[in-house]
Design a protein around this motif. Structure first.
Motif, PDB file in Angstrom:
ATOM      1  N   ALA A 214      12.571  40.282  34.591  1.00  0.00           N
ATOM      2  CA  ALA A 214      13.744  39.538  35.050  1.00  0.00           C
ATOM      3  C   ALA A 214      13.365  38.563  36.161  1.00  0.00           C
ATOM      4  O   ALA A 214      13.874  37.432  36.227  1.00  0.00           O
ATOM      5  CB  ALA A 214      14.835  40.497  35.523  1.00  0.00           C
ATOM      6  N   ALA A 215      12.450  38.990  37.049  1.00  0.00           N
ATOM      7  CA  ALA A 215      11.984  38.110  38.119  1.00  0.00           C
ATOM      8  C   ALA A 215      11.289  36.884  37.524  1.00  0.00           C
ATOM      9  O   ALA A 215      11.500  35.750  37.980  1.00  0.00           O
ATOM     10  CB  ALA A 215      11.036  38.870  39.041  1.00  0.00           C
ATOM     11  N   TYR A 216      10.472  37.112  36.488  1.00  0.00           N
ATOM     12  CA  TYR A 216       9.788  35.996  35.815  1.00  0.00           C
ATOM     13  C   TYR A 216      10.808  35.017  35.224  1.00  0.00           C
ATOM     14  O   TYR A 216      10.670  33.799  35.357  1.00  0.00           O
ATOM     15  CB  TYR A 216       8.885  36.532  34.707  1.00  0.00           C
ATOM     16  N   VAL A 217      11.833  35.560  34.581  1.00  0.00           N
ATOM     17  CA  VAL A 217      12.853  34.718  33.947  1.00  0.00           C
ATOM     18  C   VAL A 217      13.599  33.889  34.985  1.00  0.00           C
ATOM     19  O   VAL A 217      13.836  32.687  34.792  1.00  0.00           O
ATOM     20  CB  VAL A 217      13.838  35.592  33.131  1.00  0.00           C
ATOM     21  N   CYS A 218      13.975  34.503  36.101  1.00  0.00           N
ATOM     22  CA  CYS A 218      14.668  33.775  37.167  1.00  0.00           C
ATOM     23  C   CYS A 218      13.785  32.673  37.740  1.00  0.00           C
ATOM     24  O   CYS A 218      14.246  31.552  37.999  1.00  0.00           O
ATOM     25  CB  CYS A 218      15.096  34.734  38.276  1.00  0.00           C
ATOM     26  N   LEU A 219      12.508  32.992  37.931  1.00  0.00           N
ATOM     27  CA  LEU A 219      11.567  31.985  38.422  1.00  0.00           C
ATOM     28  C   LEU A 219      11.397  30.848  37.420  1.00  0.00           C
ATOM     29  O   LEU A 219      11.178  29.693  37.802  1.00  0.00           O
ATOM     30  CB  LEU A 219      10.217  32.638  38.696  1.00  0.00           C
TER      31      LEU A 219
ATOM     32  N   VAL B 112      15.823  29.435  25.619  1.00  0.00           N
ATOM     33  CA  VAL B 112      15.080  30.707  25.571  1.00  0.00           C
ATOM     34  C   VAL B 112      15.421  31.551  26.790  1.00  0.00           C
ATOM     35  O   VAL B 112      15.725  32.748  26.686  1.00  0.00           O
ATOM     36  CB  VAL B 112      13.558  30.456  25.512  1.00  0.00           C
ATOM     37  N   ASN B 113      15.379  30.922  27.954  1.00  0.00           N
ATOM     38  CA  ASN B 113      15.644  31.640  29.195  1.00  0.00           C
ATOM     39  C   ASN B 113      17.081  32.143  29.284  1.00  0.00           C
ATOM     40  O   ASN B 113      17.343  33.225  29.815  1.00  0.00           O
ATOM     41  CB  ASN B 113      15.347  30.726  30.387  1.00  0.00           C
ATOM     42  N   MET B 114      18.021  31.350  28.757  1.00  0.00           N
ATOM     43  CA  MET B 114      19.433  31.759  28.765  1.00  0.00           C
ATOM     44  C   MET B 114      19.654  32.956  27.841  1.00  0.00           C
ATOM     45  O   MET B 114      20.579  33.741  28.029  1.00  0.00           O
ATOM     46  CB  MET B 114      20.320  30.584  28.366  1.00  0.00           C
ATOM     47  N   GLY B 115      18.788  33.088  26.825  1.00  0.00           N
ATOM     48  CA  GLY B 115      18.845  34.271  25.977  1.00  0.00           C
ATOM     49  C   GLY B 115      18.222  35.484  26.649  1.00  0.00           C
ATOM     50  O   GLY B 115      18.740  36.596  26.557  1.00  0.00           O
ATOM     51  N   TYR B 116      17.125  35.243  27.375  1.00  0.00           N
ATOM     52  CA  TYR B 116      16.409  36.348  28.014  1.00  0.00           C
ATOM     53  C   TYR B 116      17.116  36.890  29.263  1.00  0.00           C
ATOM     54  O   TYR B 116      17.023  38.090  29.550  1.00  0.00           O
ATOM     55  CB  TYR B 116      15.000  35.902  28.414  1.00  0.00           C
ATOM     56  N   LEU B 117      17.779  36.023  30.013  1.00  0.00           N
ATOM     57  CA  LEU B 117      18.349  36.451  31.295  1.00  0.00           C
ATOM     58  C   LEU B 117      19.298  37.641  31.166  1.00  0.00           C
ATOM     59  O   LEU B 117      19.109  38.655  31.854  1.00  0.00           O
ATOM     60  CB  LEU B 117      19.037  35.280  31.987  1.00  0.00           C
ATOM     61  N   PRO B 118      20.344  37.570  30.309  1.00  0.00           N
ATOM     62  CA  PRO B 118      21.226  38.741  30.190  1.00  0.00           C
ATOM     63  C   PRO B 118      20.514  39.984  29.665  1.00  0.00           C
ATOM     64  O   PRO B 118      20.880  41.107  30.027  1.00  0.00           O
ATOM     65  CB  PRO B 118      22.318  38.272  29.221  1.00  0.00           C
ATOM     66  N   LEU B 119      19.489  39.787  28.829  1.00  0.00           N
ATOM     67  CA  LEU B 119      18.740  40.933  28.312  1.00  0.00           C
ATOM     68  C   LEU B 119      17.961  41.630  29.423  1.00  0.00           C
ATOM     69  O   LEU B 119      17.987  42.851  29.539  1.00  0.00           O
ATOM     70  CB  LEU B 119      17.771  40.476  27.215  1.00  0.00           C
ATOM     71  N   THR B 120      17.251  40.841  30.235  1.00  0.00           N
ATOM     72  CA  THR B 120      16.445  41.442  31.294  1.00  0.00           C
ATOM     73  C   THR B 120      17.330  42.102  32.352  1.00  0.00           C
ATOM     74  O   THR B 120      16.960  43.144  32.900  1.00  0.00           O
ATOM     75  CB  THR B 120      15.539  40.381  31.951  1.00  0.00           C
ATOM     76  N   VAL B 121      18.495  41.505  32.625  1.00  0.00           N
ATOM     77  CA  VAL B 121      19.438  42.128  33.574  1.00  0.00           C
ATOM     78  C   VAL B 121      19.962  43.440  32.987  1.00  0.00           C
ATOM     79  O   VAL B 121      20.041  44.463  33.673  1.00  0.00           O
ATOM     80  CB  VAL B 121      20.595  41.171  33.910  1.00  0.00           C
ATOM     81  N   HIS B 122      20.321  43.410  31.708  1.00  0.00           N
ATOM     82  CA  HIS B 122      20.837  44.608  31.023  1.00  0.00           C
ATOM     83  C   HIS B 122      19.836  45.755  31.076  1.00  0.00           C
ATOM     84  O   HIS B 122      20.192  46.891  31.410  1.00  0.00           O
ATOM     85  CB  HIS B 122      21.150  44.251  29.573  1.00  0.00           C
ATOM     86  N   TRP B 123      18.568  45.454  30.780  1.00  0.00           N
ATOM     87  CA  TRP B 123      17.540  46.502  30.748  1.00  0.00           C
ATOM     88  C   TRP B 123      17.051  46.887  32.145  1.00  0.00           C
ATOM     89  O   TRP B 123      16.348  47.884  32.294  1.00  0.00           O
ATOM     90  CB  TRP B 123      16.366  46.048  29.888  1.00  0.00           C
ATOM     91  N   SER B 124      17.420  46.097  33.158  1.00  0.00           N
ATOM     92  CA  SER B 124      17.016  46.403  34.530  1.00  0.00           C
ATOM     93  C   SER B 124      17.992  47.334  35.236  1.00  0.00           C
ATOM     94  O   SER B 124      17.695  47.835  36.320  1.00  0.00           O
ATOM     95  CB  SER B 124      16.884  45.111  35.346  1.00  0.00           C
ATOM     96  N   LEU B 125      19.173  47.531  34.646  1.00  0.00           N
ATOM     97  CA  LEU B 125      20.202  48.377  35.250  1.00  0.00           C
ATOM     98  C   LEU B 125      20.233  49.741  34.573  1.00  0.00           C
ATOM     99  O   LEU B 125      20.087  49.832  33.347  1.00  0.00           O
ATOM    100  CB  LEU B 125      21.571  47.710  35.124  1.00  0.00           C
ATOM    101  N   LYS B 126      20.436  50.783  35.347  1.00  0.00           N
ATOM    102  CA  LYS B 126      20.473  52.131  34.780  1.00  0.00           C
ATOM    103  C   LYS B 126      21.570  52.280  33.738  1.00  0.00           C
ATOM    104  O   LYS B 126      21.367  52.879  32.689  1.00  0.00           O
ATOM    105  CB  LYS B 126      20.671  53.154  35.903  1.00  0.00           C
ATOM    106  N   GLY B 127      22.740  51.752  34.052  1.00  0.00           N
ATOM    107  CA  GLY B 127      23.861  51.862  33.114  1.00  0.00           C
ATOM    108  C   GLY B 127      23.925  50.727  32.118  1.00  0.00           C
ATOM    109  O   GLY B 127      24.765  50.731  31.208  1.00  0.00           O
ATOM    110  N   GLY B 128      23.037  49.739  32.261  1.00  0.00           N
ATOM    111  CA  GLY B 128      23.068  48.587  31.366  1.00  0.00           C
ATOM    112  C   GLY B 128      24.169  47.617  31.727  1.00  0.00           C
ATOM    113  O   GLY B 128      25.069  47.921  32.513  1.00  0.00           O
ATOM    114  N   LEU B 129      24.115  46.442  31.156  1.00  0.00           N
ATOM    115  CA  LEU B 129      25.120  45.406  31.398  1.00  0.00           C
ATOM    116  C   LEU B 129      26.172  45.383  30.305  1.00  0.00           C
ATOM    117  O   LEU B 129      27.341  45.104  30.554  1.00  0.00           O
ATOM    118  CB  LEU B 129      24.418  44.039  31.484  1.00  0.00           C
TER     119      LEU B 129
END
Length: 281
Positions: free
Chosen positions: A171-176, A232-249
């Motif tokens: 997720a950090a990579y995607v934000c950068l 590509v990044n707009m597709g990855y951002l919600p995915l990486t946030v979702h997988w970065s949270l314990k309960g998911g997005l």
């Protein structure tokens, strides 16, 4: 054997065994082989197939339930959806396994970065941070994957932590990457302004020159690549946030597959264009 019979056999040989001599040069096939023969190209292709399969599963299951309620189907489940789900799972495992040597190109990139830095200090800093985020991502993903497969003796609690932190590094990579694309866009606009200024000062003759036209085409290709990478990044951002949270997005996994498909399509398109050979007349 007579000459006529030999000629007849040679003709039959050419007609049957030499059938491919009548096929025109397959430029698209050459492109596909060139694309799929790389690790990145194969990964983009399988990513597209994986997300297509996973997106099909809930749609097929929904259709099965509707048909069951209408008396068309005897059971409210779909055998084909189970097969597509299995395919998606197998491809997902294969893609993760093939990323076990993902650190090698990252080391190569970071070494190259210091020898041939990007045009601005800001881009250099962004890419350095991206490189180090990947240095964290890959080992954590490897530990998660090998632990989840029972290959390494890792507790379920640690496996969960490795999974979360690997996705946070991603997720950090995607934000950068959004910052990288913003800086790329600024540089592109500067080049466009410089080109327009140069064309205006030199006159109409320079505007129509081959060199000026090549520069315009190059800038258009670069603009398309930046916009494609943004998708590509707009597709990855919600995915990486979702997988970065314990309960998911997302509460419904279909959104994971939708955003995955967006990223897959744009990634495939960008890599396919980048691997194209010279334009043939």
């Amino acid at each position: 054997m007579s000459t006529s019979k030999l000629n007849l056999l040679s003709g039959a040989n050419d007609l049957i065994l030499g059938a491919f001599s009548r096929v025109p040069p397959p430029h698209e096939l050459d492109h596909a082989v060139r694309f799929l023969s790389t690790w990145s190209g194969s990964d983009k292709f399988f990513m597209l197939v994986e997300n297509s399969a996973k997106l099909l599963v809930p749609l097929l299951e929904m259709r099965a339930r509707m048909e069951y309620r209408n008396g068309i189907r005897k059971i409210p489940s779909s055998a084909s959806s189970a097969r597509w789900k299995k395919l998606g799972s197998v491809i997902s495992d294969a893609r993760t396994l093939l990323r076990l040597w993902g650190l090698l190109p990252i080391f190569q990139w970071l070494i190259s970065l210091e020898r041939t830095p990007p045009p601005t200090r800001k881009l250099l800093t962004i890419e350095r941070l991206q490189g180090f985020s990947m240095l964290a991502y890959y080992p954590l993903e490897h530990l998660y994957y090998l632990g989840s497969q029972g290959i390494l003796p890792i507790s379920k609690e640690k496996i969960g932590k490795y999974s979360l932190w690997s996705c946070r590094a991603w997720a950090a990579y995607v934000c950068l990457q959004f910052l990288h694309l913003k800086e790329d866009w600024k540089l592109l606009k500067r080049r466009e302004k410089a080109l327009a200024k140069e064309a205006g000062s030199i006159g109409e003759k320079a505007k129509s020159s081959v060199e000026q036209e090549n520069l315009r085409v190059e800038l258009l290709k670069r603009k398309d690549a930046i916009l494609n990478e943004l998708v590509v990044n707009m597709g990855y951002l919600p995915l990486t946030v979702h997988w970065s949270l314990k309960g998911g997005l997302f509460k419904n996994d279909i959104w994971v597959h939708v955003f995955g498909m967006v990223a897959a399509l744009a990634s495939f398109r960008g890599s396919w264009i980048a691997s194209a050979g010279p334009v043939r007349s």
